[in-house]
Write a protein that holds these residues in place. Structure first.
Motif, PDB file in Angstrom:
ATOM      1  N   PRO A 219       0.836  -1.210   0.000  1.00 34.97           N
ATOM      2  CA  PRO A 219       0.000   0.000   0.000  1.00 34.97           C
ATOM      3  C   PRO A 219       0.865   1.253   0.000  1.00 34.97           C
ATOM      4  O   PRO A 219       1.800   1.375   0.801  1.00 34.97           O
ATOM      5  CB  PRO A 219      -0.819  -0.132   1.295  1.00 34.97           C
ATOM      6  N   ILE A 220       0.558   2.170  -0.889  1.00 35.59           N
ATOM      7  CA  ILE A 220       1.429   3.328  -1.086  1.00 35.59           C
ATOM      8  C   ILE A 220       1.491   4.190   0.161  1.00 35.59           C
ATOM      9  O   ILE A 220       2.498   4.869   0.417  1.00 35.59           O
ATOM     10  CB  ILE A 220       0.944   4.153  -2.306  1.00 35.59           C
ATOM     11  N   VAL A 221       0.439   4.145   0.997  1.00 34.00           N
ATOM     12  CA  VAL A 221       0.450   4.936   2.227  1.00 34.00           C
ATOM     13  C   VAL A 221       1.494   4.426   3.207  1.00 34.00           C
ATOM     14  O   VAL A 221       1.930   5.156   4.100  1.00 34.00           O
ATOM     15  CB  VAL A 221      -0.956   4.928   2.876  1.00 34.00           C
ATOM     16  N   LYS A 222       1.922   3.177   3.044  1.00 36.16           N
ATOM     17  CA  LYS A 222       2.914   2.592   3.933  1.00 36.16           C
ATOM     18  C   LYS A 222       4.333   2.719   3.391  1.00 36.16           C
ATOM     19  O   LYS A 222       5.279   2.299   4.050  1.00 36.16           O
ATOM     20  CB  LYS A 222       2.602   1.111   4.170  1.00 36.16           C
ATOM     21  N   VAL A 223       4.471   3.264   2.193  1.00 36.78           N
ATOM     22  CA  VAL A 223       5.795   3.393   1.580  1.00 36.78           C
ATOM     23  C   VAL A 223       6.357   4.771   1.907  1.00 36.78           C
ATOM     24  O   VAL A 223       5.763   5.796   1.576  1.00 36.78           O
ATOM     25  CB  VAL A 223       5.714   3.197   0.054  1.00 36.78           C
ATOM     26  N   GLU A 224       7.498   4.786   2.586  1.00 36.87           N
ATOM     27  CA  GLU A 224       8.136   6.051   2.929  1.00 36.87           C
ATOM     28  C   GLU A 224       8.938   6.607   1.757  1.00 36.87           C
ATOM     29  O   GLU A 224       8.920   7.803   1.496  1.00 36.87           O
ATOM     30  CB  GLU A 224       9.050   5.867   4.147  1.00 36.87           C
ATOM     31  N   SER A 225       9.653   5.751   1.048  1.00 38.22           N
ATOM     32  CA  SER A 225      10.412   6.186  -0.124  1.00 38.22           C
ATOM     33  C   SER A 225      10.845   4.967  -0.916  1.00 38.22           C
ATOM     34  O   SER A 225      10.811   3.832  -0.422  1.00 38.22           O
ATOM     35  CB  SER A 225      11.631   7.024   0.283  1.00 38.22           C
ATOM     36  N   VAL A 226      11.241   5.214  -2.169  1.00 37.12           N
ATOM     37  CA  VAL A 226      11.750   4.174  -3.057  1.00 37.12           C
ATOM     38  C   VAL A 226      13.088   4.668  -3.594  1.00 37.12           C
ATOM     39  O   VAL A 226      13.163   5.760  -4.164  1.00 37.12           O
ATOM     40  CB  VAL A 226      10.778   3.882  -4.213  1.00 37.12           C
ATOM     41  N   VAL A 227      14.145   3.888  -3.399  1.00 36.54           N
ATOM     42  CA  VAL A 227      15.479   4.320  -3.820  1.00 36.54           C
ATOM     43  C   VAL A 227      16.218   3.132  -4.446  1.00 36.54           C
ATOM     44  O   VAL A 227      15.805   1.976  -4.314  1.00 36.54           O
ATOM     45  CB  VAL A 227      16.309   4.862  -2.631  1.00 36.54           C
ATOM     46  N   ARG A 228      17.303   3.468  -5.157  1.00 37.52           N
ATOM     47  CA  ARG A 228      18.232   2.456  -5.647  1.00 37.52           C
ATOM     48  C   ARG A 228      19.542   2.649  -4.890  1.00 37.52           C
ATOM     49  O   ARG A 228      20.091   3.751  -4.860  1.00 37.52           O
ATOM     50  CB  ARG A 228      18.438   2.570  -7.153  1.00 37.52           C
ATOM     51  N   VAL A 229      20.008   1.581  -4.265  1.00 36.04           N
ATOM     52  CA  VAL A 229      21.183   1.663  -3.398  1.00 36.04           C
ATOM     53  C   VAL A 229      22.377   1.015  -4.103  1.00 36.04           C
ATOM     54  O   VAL A 229      22.329  -0.190  -4.405  1.00 36.04           O
ATOM     55  CB  VAL A 229      20.922   0.961  -2.055  1.00 36.04           C
ATOM     56  N   PRO A 230      23.430   1.774  -4.368  1.00 35.58           N
ATOM     57  CA  PRO A 230      24.636   1.164  -4.959  1.00 35.58           C
ATOM     58  C   PRO A 230      25.265   0.169  -3.982  1.00 35.58           C
ATOM     59  O   PRO A 230      25.220   0.358  -2.764  1.00 35.58           O
ATOM     60  CB  PRO A 230      25.561   2.370  -5.195  1.00 35.58           C
ATOM     61  N   GLN A 231      25.837  -0.886  -4.535  1.00 37.95           N
ATOM     62  CA  GLN A 231      26.481  -1.890  -3.682  1.00 37.95           C
ATOM     63  C   GLN A 231      27.582  -1.255  -2.829  1.00 37.95           C
ATOM     64  O   GLN A 231      27.789  -1.644  -1.679  1.00 37.95           O
ATOM     65  CB  GLN A 231      27.093  -2.994  -4.561  1.00 37.95           C
ATOM     66  N   ALA A 232      28.256  -0.251  -3.396  1.00 38.50           N
ATOM     67  CA  ALA A 232      29.357   0.381  -2.667  1.00 38.50           C
ATOM     68  C   ALA A 232      28.871   1.146  -1.447  1.00 38.50           C
ATOM     69  O   ALA A 232      29.658   1.433  -0.535  1.00 38.50           O
ATOM     70  CB  ALA A 232      30.121   1.316  -3.602  1.00 38.50           C
ATOM     71  N   ALA A 233      27.567   1.504  -1.407  1.00 43.52           N
ATOM     72  CA  ALA A 233      27.034   2.284  -0.284  1.00 43.52           C
ATOM     73  C   ALA A 233      26.570   1.407   0.872  1.00 43.52           C
ATOM     74  O   ALA A 233      26.126   1.921   1.900  1.00 43.52           O
ATOM     75  CB  ALA A 233      25.881   3.159  -0.761  1.00 43.52           C
TER      76      ALA A 233
END
Length: 768
Positions: free
Chosen positions: A505-519
């Protein structure tokens, strides 16, 4: 009440019609009296109340309720006197008139069988109410409070009567006997309302299927477009062939190629016309199906006022019972809300208002000393914001003492003094949602038991909503509630996990990101990355949902951040498809409550999708962290690292299960557990394991049957299985080995090295 407004009324009795009339007209009386109390001299309110009292009097005369006729007549006389300036509707007089309204409501809900007995049992109280209304002009007027003087006496004058005591003789007697003698009216609308709700659900399901079918036209149109392109290539080849034959000067071939070329023209035109027709049909089908969904949803929507119409009266009466003066201002009464959500949030909103009056609002003299108006104000606002229902409740009271919360947290040993000192105001206010947490030293009928805000938080959470608190000491308190507009359609983020679609449910999603392996960093065997200055733990969605190992080798990991505050986690998924509006389908009750799953739906292309229960998901993640069973995410460039072998321990004894798990974890194995044979069979099929260790005697399915199922399974028959059992007789050992077990170890001779040696004999070291 016209038939145009209420439909066919022929099925209702005259008493039913009177109840309907009384419900609407008494609401007008209540609203008008509250308006007159706040704004004396409101001519429009007086006129509306006169009409309402007159309507009630006429309707009551038709059904023979003479007591209601007398009550309405007395109230009508009071309104006439107020209209001509002969009577001032003070709070004390409003108390008496409201008690008359309450009595009319009670009388209207009596059925024929119980009416006579109820009237006889409550005759004295009814006479008191009638006499109080008749003598309303004789009630004393209390002196008005001063308007913001430089200094005012803090205590209320001793000679000032408690406002509620003036009303007590009128209504107190009814409360004690009502439960025993009042016969509630049959709720004629309850069954039709339930049937209507079921019809709405069926209509919505059909409309949603229609929309899905319309979307399934799109790939068909795409296939036709590809066919048209292939056809065009074929026609082009025929034209080139015709040109080549023309250069050969062969009359026979020329004639045949020309005939073939001529036959391509109508085919080309046919394809163009029919593709255009199908595309038009697809657009119309999509528009009609979406319109059907929208219309069904509109049928489920009700104005916000329908759920909160009783709140202004409740706030006014409760405040007066506490010696306070409080008014409720409501904005956004016409805001549309799903009827199911409206019914569910009525109680939480009631709790919030009662807390505001009891905890937050000061007495009139205290407010004047603080430079405020004597009458406090609570504001409730409802509106649509970003596709969600936003409800804001604020007051101008004393606010919440944050230091008092901090001290209570320390006293209850919920945090150390150093940790409590570092908590932000928002984090401190979150403690108010905990069960049994209260700032009052003693409990009363209204508060102090620590259950109010706990119930609010839990109910809002169950509706896929959120609630946030803000406080400014001395200035007021504010609660911000965010809810979906409807529970029938949920806006969700669709993701892929282990090759399957899941929706959050979109109301439960705080954010959507792509995380590099190096991070990605690792600390104490836990992986995390930094987002907006905060460390967020990385968790594999595949592991939480028990779908097996996450095998992503991408440089960037798609991550969905869920949860709030210290309970925020970054859920690693395989891919993010995007947002969709999903028609929620309840899972058959035969499956019970499925862990981490709240409901199901169909995507636009007809693919089934499970909707994740985010609060349940957060609990599962916490459990994994507590047990230390969180798997490391695979990282690109580190594929050469050896994977730990996985072992499944199946045992109904918590002690044995945990001992075996800890022994194996200490040796470097990845270990999952199951509580019985059925659980073990489900788990072993959903993951890739190198060894299964099982007990024999377990509920639902014993270990022998589990071994047999594993060895007969096409995909699992090569999986080693070890039996660890208290049964040490030769026939028990033979039974286990004949079922297919690769090793039989008795618990009687069991010790640490015995188990580990047996595991090493079967699968070797912990690393591949």
């Amino acid at each position: 009440m016209s038939q145009d407004q209420h439909g066919d009324l022929s099925a209702f009795s005259m008493l039913d019609l009177f109840r309907m009339e009384a419900d609407s007209q008494t609401q007008i009386l209540t609203d008008g009296l509250l308006a007159m109390e706040r704004h004396a001299g409101d001519a429009a309110a007086v006129e509306a109340m006169m009409r309402a009292a007159h309507s009630i009097k006429g309707a009551a005369a038709i059904v023979g309720l003479q007591v209601v006729v007398q009550l309405a007549h007395g109230m009508e006389d009071s309104f006439v006197a107020a209209q001509h300036g002969r009577l001032k509707l003070t709070p004390e007089r409003v108390d008496v008139l409201l008690s008359g309204v309450d009595l009319i409501v009670q009388l209207s809900r009596l059925d024929d069988a119980g009416a006579e007995a109820w009237l006889a049992a409550n005759a004295a109280q009814i006479d008191q109410t009638l006499n109080a209304i008749a003598g309303i002009a004789d009630l004393p007027e209390l002196p008005a409070l001063p308007s913001l003087p430089a200094s005012a006496p803090a205590p209320l004058p001793q000679e000032t009567p408690n406002p509620t005591e003036l009303q007590a003789p009128v209504a107190s007697g009814l409360a004690g006997e009502e439960a025993e003698t009042a016969a509630p009216a049959p709720r004629t609308g309850a069954a039709p309302a339930k049937a209507a709700a079921q019809n709405f659900d069926k209509l919505l399901s059909l409309a949603s299927e229609s929309r899905i079918n319309a979307h399934q036209m799109h790939p068909f149109v795409g296939a036709l477009q590809r066919f048209k392109r292939n056809q065009s290539s074929l026609f082009s080849a025929i034209e080139h062939l015709h040109e080549a034959i023309a250069r050969s000067a062969d009359p026979g071939l020329m004639e045949k190629s020309l005939l073939a070329l001529q036959k391509t023209q109508p085919l080309k035109q046919f394809m163009l016309e029919h593709i255009a027709d199908i595309e038009t049909y697809e657009r119309r089908l999509l528009a009609v199906s979406q319109g059907m969904v929208d219309e069904v949803l509109a049928l489920r929507m009700r104005p916000f006022r329908d759920g909160i119409h009783a709140f202004p009266r409740m706030v006014r009466d409760l405040a007066r019972s506490l010696g306070k003066e409080v008014q409720l201002e409501i904005e956004g009464e016409d805001t549309l809300v799903d009827r199911d959500i409206l019914a569910k949030i009525e109680s939480p909103l009631n709790h919030m208002l009662r807390n505001a009056i009891d905890h937050g609002m000061e007495g009139p003299y205290e407010r004047i000393d603080a430079g405020k108006e004597a009458m406090g104000t609570i504001r409730m606002e409802a509106r649509h914001r970003a596709g969600m229902l936003s409800i804001e409740i604020s007051d101008d009271g004393r606010g919440v003492d944050l230091e008092k919360i901090r001290q209570s947290v320390i006293e209850r040993k919920m945090a150390s003094p150093a940790m409590a000192a570092a908590l932000s105001p928002g984090e401190l206010l979150e403690f108010l949602f905990l069960p049994a947490f209260s700032l009052k030293a003693t409990a009363n009928q209204l508060s102090g038991r620590g259950v109010g805000l706990d119930i609010v938080h839990e109910t809002i959470r169950q509706q896929n909503g959120t609630v946030r608190l803000e406080s400014e000491p001395g200035r007021g308190f504010r609660a911000l509630i965010t809810l979906p507009l409807t529970q029938s359609i949920v806006r969700a983020l669709v993701v892929d996990v282990h090759g399957e679609a899941y929706a959050i449910p979109i109301v439960k999603v705080e954010s959507v990101v792509r995380v590099p392996q190096a991070a990605i960093h690792t600390l104490e065997n836990k992986q995390f990355f930094e987002l907006k200055g905060e460390h967020l733990g990385l968790v594999s969605a595949a592991q939480v949902l028990e779908l097996g190992e996450a095998a992503s080798q991408a440089e960037d990991l798609p991550v969905v951040v869920i949860g709030r505050g210290k309970q925020s986690y970054a859920l690693v998924v395989d891919a993010i498809r995007g947002e969709q509006s999903l028609a929620v389908q309840a899972i058959d009750p035969i499956f019970g409550k499925m862990r981490d799953i709240s409901a199901a739906a169909l995507l636009d292309d007809g693919e089934p999708v499970l909707i994740l229960d985010v609060p349940d998901l957060l609990l599962s993640i916490d459990k994994l962290l507590h047990e230390g069973g969180l798997h490391q995410l695979a990282q690109a460039g580190h594929a050469q690292q050896r994977r730990a072998k996985r072992i499944l321990v199946v045992d109904d004894s918590l002690t044995v299960r945990e001992m075996e798990r800890k022994l194996l974890l200490a040796r470097g194995f990845d270990v999952d557990v199951a509580i019985d044979g059925i659980d073990g069979w489900n788990v072993v099929r959903s993951g890739e394991y190198d060894l299964v260790i099982t007990d024999v005697d377990m509920p639902r399915m014993d270990g022998i049957e589990l071994v047999s199922l594993i060895k007969k399974d096409l995909h699992l028959h090569k999986l080693p299985v070890m039996i660890v059992s208290y049964k040490d007789r030769p026939e028990d050992r033979a039974r286990g080995l004949s079922a297919g077990a690769d090793y039989y170890l008795t618990k009687g001779s069991f010790h640490d090295e015995t188990l580990l040696d047996a595991v090493a004999d079967l699968i070797g070291d912990a690393r591949l």
